[in-house]
Design a protein around this motif. Sequence first.
Motif, PDB file in Angstrom:
ATOM      1  N   PHE A  42     -25.544   7.090 -18.970  1.00 16.21           N
ATOM      2  CA  PHE A  42     -24.609   7.651 -18.002  1.00 16.21           C
ATOM      3  C   PHE A  42     -23.764   8.806 -18.536  1.00 16.21           C
ATOM      4  O   PHE A  42     -23.641   9.829 -17.857  1.00 16.21           O
ATOM      5  CB  PHE A  42     -23.702   6.558 -17.426  1.00 16.21           C
ATOM      6  CG  PHE A  42     -22.717   7.090 -16.434  1.00 16.21           C
ATOM      7  CD1 PHE A  42     -23.132   7.451 -15.168  1.00 16.21           C
ATOM      8  CD2 PHE A  42     -21.388   7.272 -16.774  1.00 16.21           C
ATOM      9  CE1 PHE A  42     -22.240   7.967 -14.244  1.00 16.21           C
ATOM     10  CE2 PHE A  42     -20.486   7.783 -15.860  1.00 16.21           C
ATOM     11  CZ  PHE A  42     -20.909   8.126 -14.597  1.00 16.21           C
ATOM     12  N   PRO A  43     -23.157   8.726 -19.734  1.00 22.19           N
ATOM     13  CA  PRO A  43     -22.341   9.861 -20.195  1.00 22.19           C
ATOM     14  C   PRO A  43     -23.131  11.167 -20.322  1.00 22.19           C
ATOM     15  O   PRO A  43     -22.628  12.242 -19.993  1.00 22.19           O
ATOM     16  CB  PRO A  43     -21.823   9.408 -21.562  1.00 22.19           C
ATOM     17  CG  PRO A  43     -21.948   7.944 -21.569  1.00 22.19           C
ATOM     18  CD  PRO A  43     -23.083   7.600 -20.661  1.00 22.19           C
ATOM     19  N   TYR A  44     -24.386  11.078 -20.770  1.00 25.29           N
ATOM     20  CA  TYR A  44     -25.216  12.272 -20.906  1.00 25.29           C
ATOM     21  C   TYR A  44     -25.522  12.880 -19.544  1.00 25.29           C
ATOM     22  O   TYR A  44     -25.465  14.099 -19.357  1.00 25.29           O
ATOM     23  CB  TYR A  44     -26.527  11.931 -21.627  1.00 25.29           C
ATOM     24  CG  TYR A  44     -26.317  11.414 -23.022  1.00 25.29           C
ATOM     25  CD1 TYR A  44     -26.023  12.286 -24.070  1.00 25.29           C
ATOM     26  CD2 TYR A  44     -26.400  10.062 -23.298  1.00 25.29           C
ATOM     27  CE1 TYR A  44     -25.826  11.814 -25.355  1.00 25.29           C
ATOM     28  CE2 TYR A  44     -26.202   9.575 -24.580  1.00 25.29           C
ATOM     29  CZ  TYR A  44     -25.917  10.459 -25.602  1.00 25.29           C
ATOM     30  OH  TYR A  44     -25.720   9.990 -26.868  1.00 25.29           O
ATOM     31  N   LEU A  45     -25.856  12.028 -18.587  1.00 27.62           N
ATOM     32  CA  LEU A  45     -26.159  12.518 -17.240  1.00 27.62           C
ATOM     33  C   LEU A  45     -24.916  13.097 -16.567  1.00 27.62           C
ATOM     34  O   LEU A  45     -24.993  14.136 -15.906  1.00 27.62           O
ATOM     35  CB  LEU A  45     -26.739  11.390 -16.388  1.00 27.62           C
ATOM     36  CG  LEU A  45     -28.077  10.836 -16.844  1.00 27.62           C
ATOM     37  CD1 LEU A  45     -28.508   9.697 -15.937  1.00 27.62           C
ATOM     38  CD2 LEU A  45     -29.118  11.920 -16.873  1.00 27.62           C
ATOM     39  N   ALA A  46     -23.780  12.443 -16.743  1.00 27.63           N
ATOM     40  CA  ALA A  46     -22.542  12.956 -16.153  1.00 27.63           C
ATOM     41  C   ALA A  46     -22.204  14.325 -16.722  1.00 27.63           C
ATOM     42  O   ALA A  46     -21.834  15.243 -15.979  1.00 27.63           O
ATOM     43  CB  ALA A  46     -21.397  11.972 -16.402  1.00 27.63           C
ATOM     44  N   ALA A  47     -22.342  14.495 -18.040  1.00 22.53           N
ATOM     45  CA  ALA A  47     -22.063  15.797 -18.656  1.00 22.53           C
ATOM     46  C   ALA A  47     -22.995  16.876 -18.105  1.00 22.53           C
ATOM     47  O   ALA A  47     -22.561  17.997 -17.809  1.00 22.53           O
ATOM     48  CB  ALA A  47     -22.211  15.699 -20.174  1.00 22.53           C
TER      49      ALA A  47
END
Length: 167
Positions: A42-47
């Motif tokens: 999730f953090p990678y996709l959100a960024a």
Amino acid sequence: MNYIVPVLLIAVLVYGLIKKVNVYDSFVLGAKQSFDLSLSVFPYLAAMFIMVNCLHESGLDTHIIRFIYPPFQLVGVPCEVVQLMLLRPFSGSGSLALLTDVYSQYGVDSYVGRCASVIMGSSETVFYVASVYFAGTKVKRTGMAIPIALFCNLLGGVAACLLCRIM
């Protein structure tokens, strides 16, 4: 085609019974692991989504397209699909929205529409796929995987437009 999924499901169940595997527990374990994977990705996709949105909202994507369009023009890539070629590695839904705009503005049978269609079919959302795969495998050093994938997307887009021009 309607029978592929049910046949595959039955084949997996039969194989599990033959191998004496508790199929339900294996399914639950896989679902539990997929939840953990989604949390780590999730953090990678959100960024990535925030970056794409910032580029678009700031208007920087328009300036980038104006700057890089001349070499694309030399090889026959229409200006209308350059933005699609740039957005496709970052966002599948964003590039699908651009494809819809191209269809509504130029039509599906136009040169621009055909180029956009082939680009969508011959390219991949490189950063999304890399985020999911590399986060899932805990790989920290991606090496040349992303640059090679981006180069292949670029080459595929140019080849798509050249093929659409001669066909």
